[in-house]
Design an enzyme around this catalytic site. Structure first.
Site, PDB file in Angstrom:
ATOM      1  N   ASP A  31       3.437  -1.924   5.308  1.00  0.00           N
ATOM      2  CA  ASP A  31       3.139  -1.112   4.545  1.00  0.00           C
ATOM      3  C   ASP A  31       1.734  -1.047   5.332  1.00  0.00           C
ATOM      4  O   ASP A  31       2.430   0.907   6.293  1.00  0.00           O
ATOM      5  CB  ASP A  31       3.354  -0.295   2.844  1.00  0.00           C
ATOM      6  CG  ASP A  31       3.321   0.804   3.101  1.00  0.00           C
ATOM      7  OD1 ASP A  31       3.986   1.620   3.859  1.00  0.00           O
ATOM      8  OD2 ASP A  31       2.031   1.163   2.294  1.00  0.00           O
ATOM      9  N   ARG A  33       4.854   5.034  11.467  1.00  0.00           N
ATOM     10  CA  ARG A  33       5.744   5.945  11.176  1.00  0.00           C
ATOM     11  C   ARG A  33       5.111   7.684  11.126  1.00  0.00           C
ATOM     12  O   ARG A  33       5.755   8.379  11.771  1.00  0.00           O
ATOM     13  CB  ARG A  33       5.977   5.804   9.844  1.00  0.00           C
ATOM     14  CG  ARG A  33       7.226   4.702   9.550  1.00  0.00           C
ATOM     15  CD  ARG A  33       7.825   4.293   8.295  1.00  0.00           C
ATOM     16  NE  ARG A  33       8.164   5.114   7.511  1.00  0.00           N
ATOM     17  CZ  ARG A  33       7.992   5.954   6.266  1.00  0.00           C
ATOM     18  NH1 ARG A  33       6.628   4.814   6.183  1.00  0.00           N
ATOM     19  NH2 ARG A  33       7.548   6.617   5.648  1.00  0.00           N
ATOM     20  N   LYS A  88       3.752  -0.880  -2.527  1.00  0.00           N
ATOM     21  CA  LYS A  88       1.935  -0.406  -2.567  1.00  0.00           C
ATOM     22  C   LYS A  88       2.170   0.146  -3.942  1.00  0.00           C
ATOM     23  O   LYS A  88       1.158  -0.839  -4.562  1.00  0.00           O
ATOM     24  CB  LYS A  88       1.515   0.082  -1.269  1.00  0.00           C
ATOM     25  CG  LYS A  88       1.981   1.955  -1.159  1.00  0.00           C
ATOM     26  CD  LYS A  88       0.922   2.504  -0.133  1.00  0.00           C
ATOM     27  CE  LYS A  88       1.129   3.837   0.156  1.00  0.00           C
ATOM     28  NZ  LYS A  88       1.895   3.612   0.836  1.00  0.00           N
TER      29      LYS A  88
HETATM   30  N1  URA Z   1       4.225   8.638   1.063  1.00  0.00           N
HETATM   31  C1  URA Z   1       4.000   6.791   1.143  1.00  0.00           C
HETATM   32  O1  URA Z   1       2.606   6.612   1.225  1.00  0.00           O
HETATM   33  N2  URA Z   1       4.562   6.599   2.332  1.00  0.00           N
HETATM   34  C2  URA Z   1       5.686   7.403   2.705  1.00  0.00           C
HETATM   35  O2  URA Z   1       6.598   7.065   3.360  1.00  0.00           O
HETATM   36  C3  URA Z   1       5.318   8.516   2.451  1.00  0.00           C
HETATM   37  C4  URA Z   1       4.338   8.908   1.724  1.00  0.00           C
END
Ligand code: URA
Length: 433
Positions: free
Chosen positions: A161, A168, A187
């Protein structure tokens, strides 16, 4: 297996198998699959989506990409909270010491800014010396002694992540329901809390632009949490305009401190009391109304503010700055947006306000960017407010002329006006539990 086949399959609308998802996640974390191929896959997922099974498999693959925190040495029911991201969303800064000051241990993992939205870690770094890069042992020790600790995502917790989040952010692939649900839940599950309260934002400043999508996202995340045996619930809250008045980093910290002093904006206070009543309700197994009474007392007595100061100091920050927030970073220049005629504010496009803050230097344009904690925006007028000709609507704070000009233009376009009084939408749109 070939990464290019996985990208092509998703590009053409196919459904990825668990093995394919694990292959690309593990390959990316090991550095065997490059950013450009993963960017292409993220874009294919963005356009073609993922079904619930794929989303669940992606969450588990990301969760299993690293270690899980063992919080069993912290006494009591540990709660965590996560927001899907908004503009002016400084909730965690108020909520976490508030809940901790009611005796409920808060072990929170936070992130940095993403897209047009801010991040708790960036904001907290406004305190000189403050660090969220702490070891698991320090984190657990802080929760056991202070009752609250916030750590950044280490390279070992859901590393997939961490990598995807940064990628992203700069490839316009954040606002997809499956990618958000798997990012947040991987997470949160890795962080090991017993209960998770989610703040799912809905509106122009959120990744989910309408209530239907926000409820769907909330249901997906609550289902993933439940499936993993963690008590999870979600509050759907309004993000059709920024939360509170301040947008940026240090400027938001100042507003959070005002709120802990009992002088903050009503919407921020209300959201913190709502989320907090579920967090305390979970932990103590008491009705949300009783929990709210405890939280209100903690806020009014100043205990929550003192808890915040204790937490800031424990993580290397300057305790004095909590009581003298004027010490926090400030920009060198400002410019006011003023009303051209008598009117009412009819809407504020929050994403544009978030982007204005980013253009001032308060957010990242690329993964490597260092942000300017001192810049930001103060919204004197919010939706429904009456403005007199010449009155200040908002103030932009910046450090360089080009950034201020760009940010100001963006902010100006974010506001819309009406000659007639305007109705505002409710702050809390619903609960999924
Ligand atoms: N918060 C996150 O932790 N991940 C995302 O993809 C969007 C908002």
């Amino acid at each position: 297996m070939l990464m290019v086949d996985i990208i092509r399959k998703k590009r053409d609308g196919g459904t990825l198998t668990r093995q394919e998802i694990e292959y690309f996640i593990n390959g990316y974390v090991k550095g065997e699959i490059p950013d450009y191929q993963v960017s292409a896959l993220m874009m294919a997922i963005f356009f073609n989506g993922m079904n619930d099974e794929e989303t669940g498999d992606l969450t588990l693959a990301m969760l299993d990409s690293g270690e899980k925190l063992d919080l069993s040495s912290i006494k009591g029911f540990k709660v965590d909270k996560h927001s899907t991201g908004g503009v002016g969303d400084k909730t965690s800064l108020v909520l976490t010491p508030l809940v901790a000051s009611c005796g409920v241990p808060v072990a929170k993992m936070s992130g940095r800014g993403l897209g047009h939205t801010g991040g708790t870690i960036d904001k907290l770094e406004s305190f000189r010396g403050f660090s969220t890069s702490i070891s698991n042992e320090q984190f657990i020790n802080n929760v056991n002694t202070v009752g609250l600790s916030i750590m950044g995502q280490t390279k070992d917790l859901a590393p997939a992540d961490k990598l995807l989040y940064a990628l992203r952010d700069v490839t316009a692939t954040v606002d997809n329901m499956s990618l958000i649900a798997s990012s947040i839940m991987s997470k949160k599950l890795a962080a090991g809390a017993d209960g998770i309260v989610l703040d799912v934002k809905s509106g122009s400043g959120a990744f989910m632009k309408n209530d239907k999508d926000a409820f769907l996202l909330a249901e997906k995340m609550v289902a993933i949490g439940r499936h993993s045996g963690v008590r999870t619930m979600a509050v759907i809250s309004d993000m059709d305009q920024p939360l509170g008045h301040a947008v940026g980093n240090a400027i938001e910290v100042r507003e959070a401190i005002d709120t802990l002093r009992g002088a903050g904006p009503d919407d921020l206070k209300e959201l913190c009391l709502t989320l907090g009543s579920y967090m305390v309700g979970f932990a103590r197994d008491i009705p949300a109304d009783d929990a709210r009474a405890m939280l209100t007392e903690a806020l009014d007595s100043g205990r929550a503010l003192d808890k915040f100061a204790e937490f800031v100091e424990r993580q290397g920050g300057c305790r004095d700055d909590v009581y003298n927030p004027d010490n926090l970073p400030k920009a060198s220049a400002s410019i006011d947006l003023k009303a051209e005629k008598d009117c009412y504010v009819s809407s504020i496009m929050s994403e544009e306000v978030g982007t204005a803050s980013l253009l001032l230097g308060g957010g990242r344009r690329s993964k490597e960017d260092v942000i300017d904690l001192s810049v930001g925006i103060y919204l004197h007028k919010k939706v429904g407010d009456k403005c007199k000709a010449g009155e200040r609507i908002a103030t932009v704070y910046g450090n360089d002329d080009a950034g201020i000009a760009e940010g100001f233009e963006r902010l100006k376009n974010a506001y819309e006006y009406s000659d007639d009084p305007v109705r505002t939408s409710p702050l809390i749109k619903g609960i999924v539990d």
